[in-house]
Design an enzyme around this catalytic site. Sequence first.
Site, PDB file in Angstrom:
ATOM      1  N   PRO A  15      42.357  -1.319 -50.053  1.00 26.30           N
ATOM      2  CA  PRO A  15      41.539  -0.963 -51.213  1.00 26.30           C
ATOM      3  C   PRO A  15      42.339  -0.241 -52.299  1.00 26.30           C
ATOM      4  CG  PRO A  15      40.612  -0.093 -49.139  1.00 26.30           C
ATOM      5  CD  PRO A  15      42.037  -0.489 -48.883  1.00 26.30           C
TER       6      PRO A  15
ATOM      7  N   TYR B 170      52.826   8.973 -48.882  1.00 18.47           N
ATOM      8  CA  TYR B 170      51.534   8.284 -48.669  1.00 18.47           C
ATOM      9  C   TYR B 170      51.754   6.775 -48.766  1.00 18.47           C
ATOM     10  CZ  TYR B 170      46.764   6.627 -49.109  1.00 18.47           C
ATOM     11  OH  TYR B 170      45.584   5.937 -48.897  1.00 18.47           O
TER      12      TYR B 170
HETATM   13  P1  NDP Z   1      37.546  10.351 -46.755  1.00 18.08           P
HETATM   14  O1  NDP Z   1      38.341  11.588 -46.931  1.00 18.08           O
HETATM   15  O2  NDP Z   1      36.196  10.284 -47.356  1.00 18.08           O
HETATM   16  O3  NDP Z   1      37.429  10.007 -45.188  1.00 18.08           O
HETATM   17  C1  NDP Z   1      38.531  10.115 -44.333  1.00 18.08           C
HETATM   18  C2  NDP Z   1      38.076  10.064 -42.889  1.00 18.08           C
HETATM   19  O4  NDP Z   1      39.233  10.116 -42.049  1.00 18.08           O
HETATM   20  C3  NDP Z   1      37.175  11.220 -42.513  1.00 18.08           C
HETATM   21  O5  NDP Z   1      36.121  10.753 -41.713  1.00 18.08           O
HETATM   22  C4  NDP Z   1      38.075  12.126 -41.686  1.00 18.08           C
HETATM   23  O6  NDP Z   1      37.321  12.764 -40.662  1.00 18.08           O
HETATM   24  C5  NDP Z   1      39.031  11.107 -41.046  1.00 18.08           C
HETATM   25  N1  NDP Z   1      40.283  11.725 -40.665  1.00 18.08           N
HETATM   26  C6  NDP Z   1      41.255  12.215 -41.483  1.00 18.08           C
HETATM   27  N2  NDP Z   1      42.235  12.756 -40.755  1.00 18.08           N
HETATM   28  C7  NDP Z   1      41.878  12.606 -39.449  1.00 18.08           C
HETATM   29  C8  NDP Z   1      42.473  12.970 -38.211  1.00 18.08           C
HETATM   30  N3  NDP Z   1      43.650  13.601 -38.161  1.00 18.08           N
HETATM   31  N4  NDP Z   1      41.831  12.668 -37.062  1.00 18.08           N
HETATM   32  C9  NDP Z   1      40.646  12.037 -37.106  1.00 18.08           C
HETATM   33  N5  NDP Z   1      40.040  11.651 -38.225  1.00 18.08           N
HETATM   34  C10 NDP Z   1      40.640  11.945 -39.382  1.00 18.08           C
HETATM   35  O7  NDP Z   1      38.472   9.181 -47.320  1.00 18.08           O
HETATM   36  P2  NDP Z   1      38.247   7.582 -47.404  1.00 18.08           P
HETATM   37  O8  NDP Z   1      37.017   7.165 -46.745  1.00 18.08           O
HETATM   38  O9  NDP Z   1      38.463   7.199 -48.803  1.00 18.08           O
HETATM   39  O10 NDP Z   1      39.532   7.107 -46.590  1.00 18.08           O
HETATM   40  C11 NDP Z   1      39.464   6.276 -45.471  1.00 18.08           C
HETATM   41  C12 NDP Z   1      40.751   5.468 -45.373  1.00 18.08           C
HETATM   42  O11 NDP Z   1      40.864   4.642 -46.532  1.00 18.08           O
HETATM   43  C13 NDP Z   1      42.026   6.296 -45.317  1.00 18.08           C
HETATM   44  O12 NDP Z   1      42.910   5.674 -44.403  1.00 18.08           O
HETATM   45  C14 NDP Z   1      42.572   6.196 -46.737  1.00 18.08           C
HETATM   46  O13 NDP Z   1      43.970   6.340 -46.773  1.00 18.08           O
HETATM   47  C15 NDP Z   1      42.147   4.789 -47.090  1.00 18.08           C
HETATM   48  N6  NDP Z   1      42.050   4.464 -48.508  1.00 18.08           N
HETATM   49  C16 NDP Z   1      41.252   5.191 -49.356  1.00 18.08           C
HETATM   50  C17 NDP Z   1      41.159   4.827 -50.697  1.00 18.08           C
HETATM   51  C18 NDP Z   1      40.347   5.603 -51.684  1.00 18.08           C
HETATM   52  O14 NDP Z   1      40.621   5.498 -52.896  1.00 18.08           O
HETATM   53  N7  NDP Z   1      39.330   6.343 -51.271  1.00 18.08           N
HETATM   54  C19 NDP Z   1      41.846   3.639 -51.200  1.00 18.08           C
HETATM   55  C20 NDP Z   1      42.663   2.972 -50.239  1.00 18.08           C
HETATM   56  C21 NDP Z   1      42.730   3.351 -48.946  1.00 18.08           C
HETATM   57  P3  NDP Z   1      37.482  14.291 -40.225  1.00 18.08           P
HETATM   58  O15 NDP Z   1      38.012  15.061 -41.398  1.00 18.08           O
HETATM   59  O16 NDP Z   1      36.101  14.697 -39.810  1.00 18.08           O
HETATM   60  O17 NDP Z   1      38.416  14.233 -39.084  1.00 18.08           O
HETATM   61  C1  8X3 Z   2      44.203   5.306 -52.062  1.00 18.19           C
HETATM   62  C2  8X3 Z   2      44.349   4.670 -53.388  1.00 18.19           C
HETATM   63  O1  8X3 Z   2      45.763   4.598 -55.489  1.00 18.19           O
HETATM   64  O2  8X3 Z   2      45.207   6.788 -54.614  1.00 18.19           O
HETATM   65  O3  8X3 Z   2      44.956   4.674 -51.090  1.00 18.19           O
HETATM   66  O4  8X3 Z   2      46.830   5.422 -53.524  1.00 18.19           O
HETATM   67  S1  8X3 Z   2      45.602   5.401 -54.282  1.00 18.19           S
END
Ligand code: NDP
Ligand code: 8X3
Length: 252
Positions: free
Chosen positions: A183, A153
């Site tokens: 984030p 990851y």
């Molecule tokens: P969620 O799981 O709430 O949302 C993830 C979104 O990504 C969903 O809408 C999902 O839609 C979509 N998604 C995942 N895989 C696919 C795919 N193969 N094709 C199309 N869409 C996809 O997580 P977050 O909102 O937290 O995450 C959003 C981004 O932020 C990610 O890139 C994550 O790595 C990043 N992030 C998150 C953090 C956290 O702590 N939450 C911190 C730092 C970064 P669906 O399943 O309907 O396809």
């Molecule tokens: C998501 C935040 O700390 O789980 O990117 O990697 S952490």
Amino acid sequence: MTNTILITGATSGFGKAIATKFAAAGWNCIVTGRRQERLQQLADGLTATHGVSILPLVFDVRDRQRVFNQLTQLPAEWQQIDVLVNNAGLAAGRDSFYDAAIDDFDEMIDTNVKGLLYVSKAVLPFMTARRKGHIINIGSVAGKEVYMNGSVYCGSKFAVDAISKGQRMDLLPYKIKVTAIHPGAAETEFSLVRFKGDDAKARQVYDGYEPLLAEDIANTVYYCATLPPHVCINDLVITCTAQANSYYTHKE
Ligand code: NDP
Ligand code: 8X3
């Protein structure tokens, strides 16, 4: 003229909050994800509440053919994309490199890295033709410091960091801004997905401190996207107040 934003991964978490923020500000939104019902509900709700146009597109960002079919053949009125937010992504598992499943590696690299590349390449010609546009890539603090049991990851988010820097340099002649937002822990469906539906494990991640909310990231994206044309936030790390970086979170 009304602005248009394309947000990948808008069925949940950051993407949904970003769509809601921009729709409330009068932007038309292209929202994508795999879960059709959720996307349609979001689209209907945002149109009803804010009177903007929403185009829901259902595809998996890992499917190169579908990404290009869907995005290169957008109806003419949707081709003037001002902002692309590459947000779709996930962590699959939190295991030592030794124990981790290779399928999890594939899923993370294919979604977080290759998906971002496919979507960027499909949308870019609309931006270069206008010599105008803004790509906002959602990285992570995991793309700044590697932590144990997160090698792949973290690797995928280091790639997002590097690709953002490369895109920024290469797209300068086209006047396209590239912003990477990294984030820290935010309470979305992220941990539920990471722990494959284990709700107790997912909740534990956010115990003992106040994590970021999806709306915090949406506000940050909105800030970056609405600066004057000559100003670009290149790289932005955002954590909750209780978190210093990938390693240190103060829990009470
Ligand atoms: P969620 O799981 O709430 O949302 C993830 C979104 O990504 C969903 O809408 C999902 O839609 C979509 N998604 C995942 N895989 C696919 C795919 N193969 N094709 C199309 N869409 C996809 O997580 P977050 O909102 O937290 O995450 C959003 C981004 O932020 C990610 O890139 C994550 O790595 C990043 N992030 C998150 C953090 C956290 O702590 N939450 C911190 C730092 C970064 P669906 O399943 O309907 O396809
Ligand atoms: C998501 C935040 O700390 O789980 O990117 O990697 S952490």
